[in-house]
Structure formats: structure tokens, C-alpha cells
Design a protein around this motif. Structure first.
Motif, short mmCIF file in Angstrom:
data_model
loop_
_atom_site.label_atom_id
_atom_site.label_comp_id
_atom_site.label_asym_id
_atom_site.label_seq_id
_atom_site.Cartn_x
_atom_site.Cartn_y
_atom_site.Cartn_z
N ASN A 108 -0.37 5.11 -0.38
CA ASN A 108 0.59 5.80 0.47
C ASN A 108 -0.15 6.69 1.47
O ASN A 108 -0.74 7.71 1.11
CB ASN A 108 1.54 6.64 -0.40
N GLU A 109 -0.12 6.28 2.74
CA GLU A 109 -0.93 6.97 3.76
C GLU A 109 -0.49 8.42 3.97
O GLU A 109 -1.29 9.25 4.41
CB GLU A 109 -0.87 6.17 5.07
N VAL B 46 -14.70 2.69 -8.39
CA VAL B 46 -13.55 2.82 -7.48
C VAL B 46 -12.29 3.04 -8.30
O VAL B 46 -12.08 2.40 -9.33
CB VAL B 46 -13.37 1.54 -6.63
N LEU B 47 -11.44 3.96 -7.83
CA LEU B 47 -10.11 4.16 -8.40
C LEU B 47 -9.09 4.07 -7.27
O LEU B 47 -9.33 4.58 -6.19
CB LEU B 47 -9.99 5.53 -9.08
N THR B 48 -7.95 3.43 -7.54
CA THR B 48 -6.90 3.37 -6.52
C THR B 48 -5.54 3.64 -7.15
O THR B 48 -5.32 3.35 -8.33
CB THR B 48 -6.83 1.99 -5.81
N ALA B 49 -4.64 4.19 -6.35
CA ALA B 49 -3.25 4.41 -6.77
C ALA B 49 -2.36 4.29 -5.54
O ALA B 49 -2.83 4.43 -4.41
CB ALA B 49 -3.09 5.80 -7.40
N GLN B 50 -1.08 4.06 -5.77
CA GLN B 50 -0.15 3.94 -4.65
C GLN B 50 0.45 5.29 -4.28
O GLN B 50 0.34 5.75 -3.15
CB GLN B 50 0.97 2.94 -4.98
N ASN B 51 1.07 5.97 -5.25
CA ASN B 51 1.80 7.22 -4.96
C ASN B 51 1.39 8.41 -5.81
O ASN B 51 1.63 9.55 -5.43
CB ASN B 51 3.31 6.99 -5.15
N VAL C 190 -12.75 8.96 0.42
CA VAL C 190 -11.30 8.77 0.28
C VAL C 190 -10.79 7.90 1.43
O VAL C 190 -11.06 8.19 2.60
CB VAL C 190 -10.55 10.12 0.27
N TYR C 191 -10.05 6.84 1.08
CA TYR C 191 -9.43 5.97 2.08
C TYR C 191 -7.96 5.81 1.73
O TYR C 191 -7.53 6.18 0.63
CB TYR C 191 -10.11 4.60 2.11
N CYS C 192 -7.20 5.23 2.67
CA CYS C 192 -5.77 5.04 2.39
C CYS C 192 -5.28 3.74 2.99
O CYS C 192 -5.89 3.17 3.90
CB CYS C 192 -4.95 6.22 2.94
N GLY C 193 -4.16 3.27 2.45
CA GLY C 193 -3.47 2.11 3.01
C GLY C 193 -3.89 0.78 2.40
O GLY C 193 -4.88 0.67 1.69
N GLU C 194 -3.08 -0.23 2.72
CA GLU C 194 -3.27 -1.58 2.18
C GLU C 194 -4.60 -2.21 2.58
O GLU C 194 -5.27 -2.85 1.78
CB GLU C 194 -2.14 -2.50 2.68
N LYS C 195 -4.98 -2.02 3.85
CA LYS C 195 -6.24 -2.62 4.32
C LYS C 195 -7.44 -2.05 3.57
O LYS C 195 -8.37 -2.77 3.22
CB LYS C 195 -6.40 -2.40 5.83
N ALA C 196 -7.41 -0.76 3.33
CA ALA C 196 -8.51 -0.11 2.61
C ALA C 196 -8.59 -0.65 1.19
O ALA C 196 -9.68 -0.91 0.66
CB ALA C 196 -8.31 1.40 2.58
#
Length: 385
Positions: free
Chosen positions: A60-61, A34-39, A78-84
Motif C-alpha cells: 500500500n503506497e 526481504v519482508l513484504t506486507a500489503q497493509n 524501504v520500497y512500495c507498490g506492486e512493481k517493487a
């Protein structure tokens, strides 16, 4: 060792990118899950194409469509947002979650990862600053190991390997002193963000670099150390060591001191946390004693750099006070980076918030969430007065 499946929360930041460099050097040991980023959608897409994770999350949705369209052909979810972000860490396929998010944003996903029984490599010190008691208790209940990634806490951890049965007399956290070491309060009245962002030894993100310049980073590390190593406040000492070669030390009850040394390079503690209990071969630059004929030490200047003292005060008070300290500091740093307040005024914002927000002795998770919100509103009010 079997391949470890790694989730990197905050893969586009300083720690995240260096963690991917470590993984690239040890593809027989680690797999990116898994990789995640905000912006930073562009870098996230680039990383995903190279490392082929199962899943990516863009915080950032508004950037979801861009990331999805680029990665759809690569068979990457691919997912987005805080909940994801908070739910993706629960995936059965993850062995280790590296939390490299900046600030309060790391708290909820770290809690979710621990609840799911995942080992944690913790680069997000604010998680333990805000909710140390809750996090460590939960980790104990779930039988989850938290491996520190901060160079100082990694140093303590490395010194304790083989010594876990021996009581600690005290730990000594080293601080570089940052770019303004030795400066007076008068000199600090006019320093700029450009000067504050030039750290003498470490290459870090903007938030951590400003915290290092104000000594708040060391204050947060003091609080983190309490929870990581089960210490009392008077067992945690800070010493300024400008060369950043000794990363921290442990003193045992017989008076013996163990130190972990090396050149300033975050890849080493990242690799140690990800590979533990194995030390993996590396081509990192080696330390040469002849190039450092003198290692020096001095007391931190708590009158000029008030943040370290404020952090000790927050730790002594306990409850939600470290959460107040952290939220006020996050706003103060943001406002300093926007040129809305001066360097020394950051401490004023933190101190006023600590004196004005309701103290809760035994906070729940919801109390931390509410405290964080209230402090951010109050801190902005103080800045805008």
C-alpha cells in the motif's frame, strides 16, 4: 548446511508470521533478507526491527512514508507498490522466496522469482491454480525447485522423497470438512461469516478459512496438485478426514499407500520446505496415538458443497478456466465477508462466471491478467444484481 537467505512475501499473514517463528528457532540456518506486507505496516515495522532484513516492501503506497520514517534509522531499504514487490525478488542475495501472499497477488512475484532462478517455497496455491502450466514450464526451463508449503502438498512431497522414480497411481488429499461438515443445504442458507470463520482444526487467515468452509480450498489444492506432481485429474482423490492427522497420502502402482501424519501445525510444512533436504530439529508438539483412538474418513458431499465439483470441472476444461474459478471465488469470498451474499451464493457466483467469461484454451500471461480483470468485474455485477 550454509545459511539460506529468505525473502518472505506476505510476512504479516498467518504463514509469514509462522515462518518467522521457524527462522527464530533456527538462526544458524536462516537469514531474513526481504519482508513484504500489503497493509499491516505496524507489524511489518516490528518484524523488520527484530529480524533486520536488507529490504522491506509495503504494498500500500499510502503507508510508505510511515514505514520509511520508522526504518530509516535501522539501515533497512524501504520500497512500495506492486512493481517493487515483483522486482525485489530478483535480488542476488536471495536463496529462497517464500510466497505467502493471499490470492492472485502471488502470481507475478512468483514468476519474477522463478525467472531470476530463485528456489520457491509456495504457500500461495492460487499461483498454480491461475497459471499452473506457465509456472511449471518456466520452473523447468530455469531449473528452479518449487517446494510446497500447504500441509497437504507438503505431505505428498514428503511421501515422495526417495520415490521420485516410482510412478504415482493416485494421491489422496485429506480435507477436514470444515466447520459445516454434515450440514444440509437448508442449514447452510443461514450460516454467518462468524460461524464460517471458526475452523475446527487449523488457525488460518480469513480467506483460506472461508475457502475451507466451502471446500473451495480443497478444490484449489486439487488443481495445485496436478501441476506440482504432474498428475491427471483422475489421479487426484479427495477424502474427508475430520481429525486432520493424516495430511495426505500417495498410492503407488503396487497398491502400497504412504501417509504423512502429525498434529495440525503449519510450522512443520513451512520448516520442511525451508530446510529441505534436511529435517530440522523442532520442539513442535508430538502426536500421541492413544489420544486419537479413531481416525475416520468419508466422501465429500459435492451436492451441498459445490465448489469442489466446480474446481474439478475447471481442471478438466483447462486453459484459463481455473483462472476464472479463482478470480470469481476471490470476489465471492470478499462479498460474503462483507455480508453482501449468503454462504451458498458464493458457488452461484463462481458457476455463473465460469459460464459467462470467454474460454481461452492456451492462454499467455497477458491472457491470465485480462481474464482475472474481466472476471472480477463480472462477479461484482452478479453480486449486485
Amino acid at each position: 548446511m550454509n545459511k539460506k537467505n529468505i525473502a518472505i512475501l506476505g510476512s504479516t499473514g498467518s504463514i509469514g508470521t509462522q515462518a518467522l517463528d521457524v527462522i527464530k528457532s533456527h538462526q544458524d540456518k536462516f537469514e531474513v533478507e526481504v519482508l513484504t506486507a500489503q497493509n499491516n505496516a505496524d507489524l511489518l515495522i516490528q518484524q523488520a526491527v527484530e529480524f533486520k532484513p536488507n529490504t522491506v516492501v509495503i504494498g500500500n503506497e499510502d503507508l510508505y512514508d510511515k514505514v520509511f520514517s520508522e526504518l530509516d534509522a535501522h539501515d533497512i531499504k524501504v520500497y512500495c507498490g506492486e512493481k517493487a514487490l515483483a522486482s525485489v525478488v530478483e535480488m542476488d542475495t536471495i536463496d529462497l522466496v517464500l510466497t505467502a501472499l493471499v490470492g492472485y497477488a502471488g502470481v507475478r512475484p512468483t514468476i519474477k522469482a522463478i525467472e531470476s532462478g530463485k528456489s520457491i517455497a509456495l504457500a500461495n496455491k492460487e499461483t498454480l491454480v491461475v497459471a499452473g502450466e506457465l509456472i511449471t514450464k518456466l520452473a523447468e526451463e530455469k531449473g528452479v525447485n518449487i517446494y510446497p508449503v500447504d500441509s497437504e502438498h507438503s505431505a505428498i512431497f514428503q511421501c515422495l522423497v526417495g520415490e521420485f522414480h516410482n510412478p504415482i497411481e493416485k494421491i489422496i488429499l485429506t480435507a477436514s470438512g470444515g466447520p459445516f461438515r454434515g450440514k444440509t443445504r437448508e442449514e447452510l442458507l443461514t450460516v454467518t461469516k462468524a460461524q464460517a470463520l471458526k475452523h475446527p482444526n487449523w488457525d488460518m487467515g480469513a480467506k483460506v478459512t472461508i475457502d475451507s468452509a466451502s471446500l473451495m480450498n480443497k478444490g484449489l489444492e486439487v488443481i495445485e496438485a496436478k501441476w506440482l506432481f504432474g498428475l491427471n485429474t483422475d489421479q487426484i482423490e479427495v477424502i474427508v478426514h475430520p481429525q486432520s492427522i493424516i495430511h495426505s497420502m500417495v498410492q503407488f502402482e503396487d497398491g502400497s499407500i504412504k501417509a504423512q501424519m502429525g498434529l495440525p501445525d503449519m510450522k512443520l510444512p513451512i520448516q520442511f520446505a525451508m530446510g529441505f533436504p534436511d529435517r530440522l530439529k523442532s520442539d513442535f508438539p508430538r502426536f500421541d496415538f492413544t489420544k486419537y483412538p479413531a481416525l475416520t474418513f468419508e466422501q465429500p458431499d459435492l451436492k451441498t458443497f459445490r465448489n469442489l465439483g466446480l474446481a474439478y470441472d475447471a481442471l478438466d476444461k483447462g486453459g484459463n478456466m481455473p483462472c476464472i474459478l479463482n478470480a470469481a471465488n476471490e470476489i465471492a469470498v470478499e462479498e460474503f465477508l462483507k455480508d453482501n451474499i449468503g454462504f451458498l451464493e458464493m458457488s452461484d457466483v463462481v458457476e455463473q462466471c465460469m459460464g459467462n467469461i470467454a474460454f481461452i484454451k492456451a492462454p499467455s500471461y497477458e491472457d491470465y491478467v485480462q481474464t482475472d480483470k474481466e472476471v472480477r468485474i463480472k462477479a461484482l455485477e452478479i453480486v449486485n444484481k
